[in-house]
Motif scaffolding. Structure first.
Motif, PDB file in Angstrom:
ATOM      1  N   SER A 165     -90.930  19.075 -68.567  1.00  0.00           N
ATOM      2  CA  SER A 165     -90.664  17.767 -67.968  1.00  0.00           C
ATOM      3  C   SER A 165     -90.313  17.883 -66.489  1.00  0.00           C
ATOM      4  O   SER A 165     -90.740  17.034 -65.681  1.00  0.00           O
ATOM      5  N   GLY A 166     -89.548  18.912 -66.120  1.00  0.00           N
ATOM      6  CA  GLY A 166     -89.151  19.058 -64.721  1.00  0.00           C
ATOM      7  C   GLY A 166     -90.334  19.156 -63.771  1.00  0.00           C
ATOM      8  O   GLY A 166     -90.468  18.336 -62.852  1.00  0.00           O
ATOM      9  N   PRO A 167     -91.214  20.152 -63.954  1.00  0.00           N
ATOM     10  CA  PRO A 167     -92.390  20.254 -63.066  1.00  0.00           C
ATOM     11  C   PRO A 167     -93.270  19.018 -63.093  1.00  0.00           C
ATOM     12  O   PRO A 167     -93.795  18.594 -62.053  1.00  0.00           O
ATOM     13  N   MET A 168     -93.449  18.410 -64.276  1.00  0.00           N
ATOM     14  CA  MET A 168     -94.274  17.210 -64.373  1.00  0.00           C
ATOM     15  C   MET A 168     -93.700  16.088 -63.525  1.00  0.00           C
ATOM     16  O   MET A 168     -94.422  15.439 -62.753  1.00  0.00           O
ATOM     17  N   LEU A 169     -92.398  15.848 -63.627  1.00  0.00           N
ATOM     18  CA  LEU A 169     -91.798  14.735 -62.912  1.00  0.00           C
ATOM     19  C   LEU A 169     -91.723  14.990 -61.414  1.00  0.00           C
ATOM     20  O   LEU A 169     -91.867  14.056 -60.615  1.00  0.00           O
ATOM     21  N   GLU A 170     -91.522  16.240 -61.016  1.00  0.00           N
ATOM     22  CA  GLU A 170     -91.554  16.555 -59.589  1.00  0.00           C
ATOM     23  C   GLU A 170     -92.925  16.229 -59.017  1.00  0.00           C
ATOM     24  O   GLU A 170     -93.050  15.690 -57.904  1.00  0.00           O
ATOM     25  N   ALA A 171     -93.981  16.546 -59.772  1.00  0.00           N
ATOM     26  CA  ALA A 171     -95.344  16.237 -59.326  1.00  0.00           C
ATOM     27  C   ALA A 171     -95.558  14.730 -59.259  1.00  0.00           C
ATOM     28  O   ALA A 171     -96.216  14.224 -58.334  1.00  0.00           O
ATOM     29  N   LEU A 172     -95.016  13.981 -60.234  1.00  0.00           N
ATOM     30  CA  LEU A 172     -95.168  12.528 -60.224  1.00  0.00           C
ATOM     31  C   LEU A 172     -94.509  11.914 -58.992  1.00  0.00           C
ATOM     32  O   LEU A 172     -95.063  11.008 -58.366  1.00  0.00           O
ATOM     33  N   ILE A 173     -93.340  12.401 -58.648  1.00  0.00           N
ATOM     34  CA  ILE A 173     -92.636  11.872 -57.479  1.00  0.00           C
ATOM     35  C   ILE A 173     -93.412  12.183 -56.206  1.00  0.00           C
ATOM     36  O   ILE A 173     -93.511  11.342 -55.298  1.00  0.00           O
ATOM     37  N   ARG A 174     -94.010  13.382 -56.141  1.00  0.00           N
ATOM     38  CA  ARG A 174     -94.782  13.750 -54.944  1.00  0.00           C
ATOM     39  C   ARG A 174     -96.069  12.938 -54.830  1.00  0.00           C
ATOM     40  O   ARG A 174     -96.466  12.537 -53.732  1.00  0.00           O
ATOM     41  N   ASN A 175     -96.738  12.724 -55.961  1.00  0.00           N
ATOM     42  CA  ASN A 175     -98.112  12.211 -55.923  1.00  0.00           C
ATOM     43  C   ASN A 175     -98.240  10.700 -56.087  1.00  0.00           C
ATOM     44  O   ASN A 175     -99.335  10.160 -55.893  1.00  0.00           O
ATOM     45  N   HIS A 176     -97.142  10.025 -56.458  1.00  0.00           N
ATOM     46  CA  HIS A 176     -97.201   8.575 -56.651  1.00  0.00           C
ATOM     47  C   HIS A 176     -96.037   7.942 -55.898  1.00  0.00           C
ATOM     48  O   HIS A 176     -94.923   8.447 -55.902  1.00  0.00           O
ATOM     49  N   THR A 177     -96.319   6.797 -55.274  1.00  0.00           N
ATOM     50  CA  THR A 177     -95.349   6.232 -54.343  1.00  0.00           C
ATOM     51  C   THR A 177     -94.386   5.234 -54.966  1.00  0.00           C
ATOM     52  O   THR A 177     -93.380   4.897 -54.357  1.00  0.00           O
ATOM     53  N   ASP A 178     -94.689   4.725 -56.170  1.00  0.00           N
ATOM     54  CA  ASP A 178     -93.806   3.734 -56.763  1.00  0.00           C
ATOM     55  C   ASP A 178     -93.507   4.093 -58.215  1.00  0.00           C
ATOM     56  O   ASP A 178     -94.228   4.862 -58.845  1.00  0.00           O
ATOM     57  N   THR A 179     -92.433   3.519 -58.743  1.00  0.00           N
ATOM     58  CA  THR A 179     -91.965   3.873 -60.090  1.00  0.00           C
ATOM     59  C   THR A 179     -92.971   3.480 -61.155  1.00  0.00           C
ATOM     60  O   THR A 179     -93.204   4.240 -62.107  1.00  0.00           O
ATOM     61  N   ARG A 180     -93.574   2.306 -61.034  1.00  0.00           N
ATOM     62  CA  ARG A 180     -94.558   1.880 -62.031  1.00  0.00           C
ATOM     63  C   ARG A 180     -95.720   2.875 -62.097  1.00  0.00           C
ATOM     64  O   ARG A 180     -96.156   3.280 -63.177  1.00  0.00           O
ATOM     65  N   GLY A 181     -96.205   3.282 -60.936  1.00  0.00           N
ATOM     66  CA  GLY A 181     -97.292   4.262 -60.900  1.00  0.00           C
ATOM     67  C   GLY A 181     -96.881   5.593 -61.490  1.00  0.00           C
ATOM     68  O   GLY A 181     -97.675   6.264 -62.160  1.00  0.00           O
ATOM     69  N   ARG A 182     -95.639   5.988 -61.259  1.00  0.00           N
ATOM     70  CA  ARG A 182     -95.144   7.250 -61.815  1.00  0.00           C
ATOM     71  C   ARG A 182     -95.051   7.186 -63.337  1.00  0.00           C
ATOM     72  O   ARG A 182     -95.417   8.149 -64.022  1.00  0.00           O
ATOM     73  N   LEU A 183     -94.572   6.069 -63.861  1.00  0.00           N
ATOM     74  CA  LEU A 183     -94.482   5.921 -65.318  1.00  0.00           C
ATOM     75  C   LEU A 183     -95.868   5.898 -65.955  1.00  0.00           C
ATOM     76  O   LEU A 183     -96.092   6.512 -67.005  1.00  0.00           O
ATOM     77  N   GLU A 184     -96.794   5.191 -65.331  1.00  0.00           N
ATOM     78  CA  GLU A 184     -98.154   5.141 -65.874  1.00  0.00           C
ATOM     79  C   GLU A 184     -98.791   6.530 -65.849  1.00  0.00           C
ATOM     80  O   GLU A 184     -99.457   6.939 -66.808  1.00  0.00           O
ATOM     81  N   ALA A 185     -98.586   7.269 -64.746  1.00  0.00           N
ATOM     82  CA  ALA A 185     -99.137   8.617 -64.647  1.00  0.00           C
ATOM     83  C   ALA A 185     -98.480   9.559 -65.650  1.00  0.00           C
ATOM     84  O   ALA A 185     -99.135  10.453 -66.206  1.00  0.00           O
ATOM     85  N   MET A 186     -97.182   9.368 -65.903  1.00  0.00           N
ATOM     86  CA  MET A 186     -96.482  10.190 -66.884  1.00  0.00           C
ATOM     87  C   MET A 186     -97.076   9.993 -68.272  1.00  0.00           C
ATOM     88  O   MET A 186     -97.359  10.965 -68.987  1.00  0.00           O
ATOM     89  N   ILE A 187     -97.279   8.731 -68.675  1.00  0.00           N
ATOM     90  CA  ILE A 187     -97.855   8.475 -69.992  1.00  0.00           C
ATOM     91  C   ILE A 187     -99.274   9.031 -70.067  1.00  0.00           C
ATOM     92  O   ILE A 187     -99.672   9.613 -71.088  1.00  0.00           O
ATOM     93  N   ASP A 236     -81.953  15.154 -66.113  1.00  0.00           N
ATOM     94  CA  ASP A 236     -81.766  15.198 -64.658  1.00  0.00           C
ATOM     95  C   ASP A 236     -83.068  14.867 -63.928  1.00  0.00           C
ATOM     96  O   ASP A 236     -83.052  14.169 -62.903  1.00  0.00           O
ATOM     97  N   SER A 237     -84.188  15.354 -64.456  1.00  0.00           N
ATOM     98  CA  SER A 237     -85.473  15.093 -63.805  1.00  0.00           C
ATOM     99  C   SER A 237     -85.807  13.608 -63.828  1.00  0.00           C
ATOM    100  O   SER A 237     -86.213  13.025 -62.823  1.00  0.00           O
ATOM    101  N   PHE A 238     -85.640  12.963 -64.986  1.00  0.00           N
ATOM    102  CA  PHE A 238     -85.909  11.534 -65.080  1.00  0.00           C
ATOM    103  C   PHE A 238     -84.898  10.737 -64.254  1.00  0.00           C
ATOM    104  O   PHE A 238     -85.255   9.720 -63.638  1.00  0.00           O
ATOM    105  N   ALA A 239     -83.653  11.172 -64.237  1.00  0.00           N
ATOM    106  CA  ALA A 239     -82.650  10.466 -63.443  1.00  0.00           C
ATOM    107  C   ALA A 239     -83.018  10.501 -61.960  1.00  0.00           C
ATOM    108  O   ALA A 239     -82.835   9.509 -61.242  1.00  0.00           O
ATOM    109  N   ARG A 240     -83.541  11.638 -61.479  1.00  0.00           N
ATOM    110  CA  ARG A 240     -83.973  11.717 -60.080  1.00  0.00           C
ATOM    111  C   ARG A 240     -85.114  10.747 -59.807  1.00  0.00           C
ATOM    112  O   ARG A 240     -85.175  10.113 -58.752  1.00  0.00           O
ATOM    113  N   LEU A 241     -86.030  10.629 -60.774  1.00  0.00           N
ATOM    114  CA  LEU A 241     -87.142   9.700 -60.614  1.00  0.00           C
ATOM    115  C   LEU A 241     -86.625   8.267 -60.473  1.00  0.00           C
ATOM    116  O   LEU A 241     -87.069   7.519 -59.591  1.00  0.00           O
TER     117      LEU A 241
END
Length: 205
Positions: free
Chosen positions: A77-99, A140-145
């Motif tokens: 989860s940690g590496p995945m979420l770090e990549a989501l934060i880097r590669n997507h600019t908004d929370t909705r996009g990050r959640l969609e990319a995570m799923i 912690d990773s999701f909380a940072r997101l």
């Protein structure tokens, strides 16, 4: 002038590489021929390590099975979420990319992955410190997101990032175990439902 890696650092790196080689070899053998049909001798041969090296990492095959489940399925989860934060600019996009990322992973899972998911808790039962570390890392990773989302104003401030992280981690864990227990479980339908729930609770409209 180049940076010289400390001997301790090199040793730890080699240990991690050896463990990964054992786990990768075991996974491929388990997948191809089954867990019961795979021996420690075969794993050692596939990984090109001595039996004593194997036993320095795992006391038996069952411990390897549980450790493999933890490292392959619960520690990403940690590496995945770090990549989501880097590669997507908004929370909705990050959640969609995570799923989407999780759905892609499930699309490639096989029966061995179900067995690994169910074996992982035995490791946690015998090593609660590892369970705490993995659980805290995911939270912690999701909380940072969600903290990043609240700072940029597209995540609701109704709930703390920690509570939002607990909601997401808990939901994903339940869905994963449900899929592992029941081969007919509609995991993709449930992941999409979870995505909608996350977005409705987390994201500003």
């Amino acid at each position: 002038m180049g940076i010289v890696e400390a001997p301790q650092g090199r040793r730890e790196k080699r240990k991690l590489e050896t463990r990964a080689r054992i786990e990768d070899a075991a996974y491929e053998l388990f997948r191809r021929q089954g867990i019961d049909e795979t021996s420690i001798e075969q794993i050692c041969a596939e990984a090109d390590v001595a039996r004593r090296t194997f036993y320095s990492y795992f006391p038996n095959k069952h411990a390897l099975l549980g450790g493999l489940g933890v490292s392959r399925l619960y520690s990403q989860s940690g590496p995945m979420l770090e990549a989501l934060i880097r590669n997507h600019t908004d929370t909705r996009g990050r959640l969609e990319a995570m799923i989407a990322f999780i759905e892609t992973a499930f699309a490639g899972y096989e029966d061995i992955d179900r067995q690994l998911i169910l074996a992982a808790p035995t490791v946690f039962a015998n090593d609660p410190e590892t369970q705490r570390e993995i659980n805290n890392s995911a939270l912690d990773s999701f909380a940072r997101l969600f903290t990043a989302g609240q700072e940029q104003g597209d995540t609701r401030a109704t709930f703390s990032p920690e509570i939002l992280a607990s909601m997401v981690v808990g939901t994903l864990n339940v869905l994963t175990v449900s899929w592992a227990i029941d081969s007919n479980y509609p995991i993709f339908e449930k992941l999409e439902e979870a995505r909608g729930m996350f977005e409705s609770i987390v994201c500003r409209q």
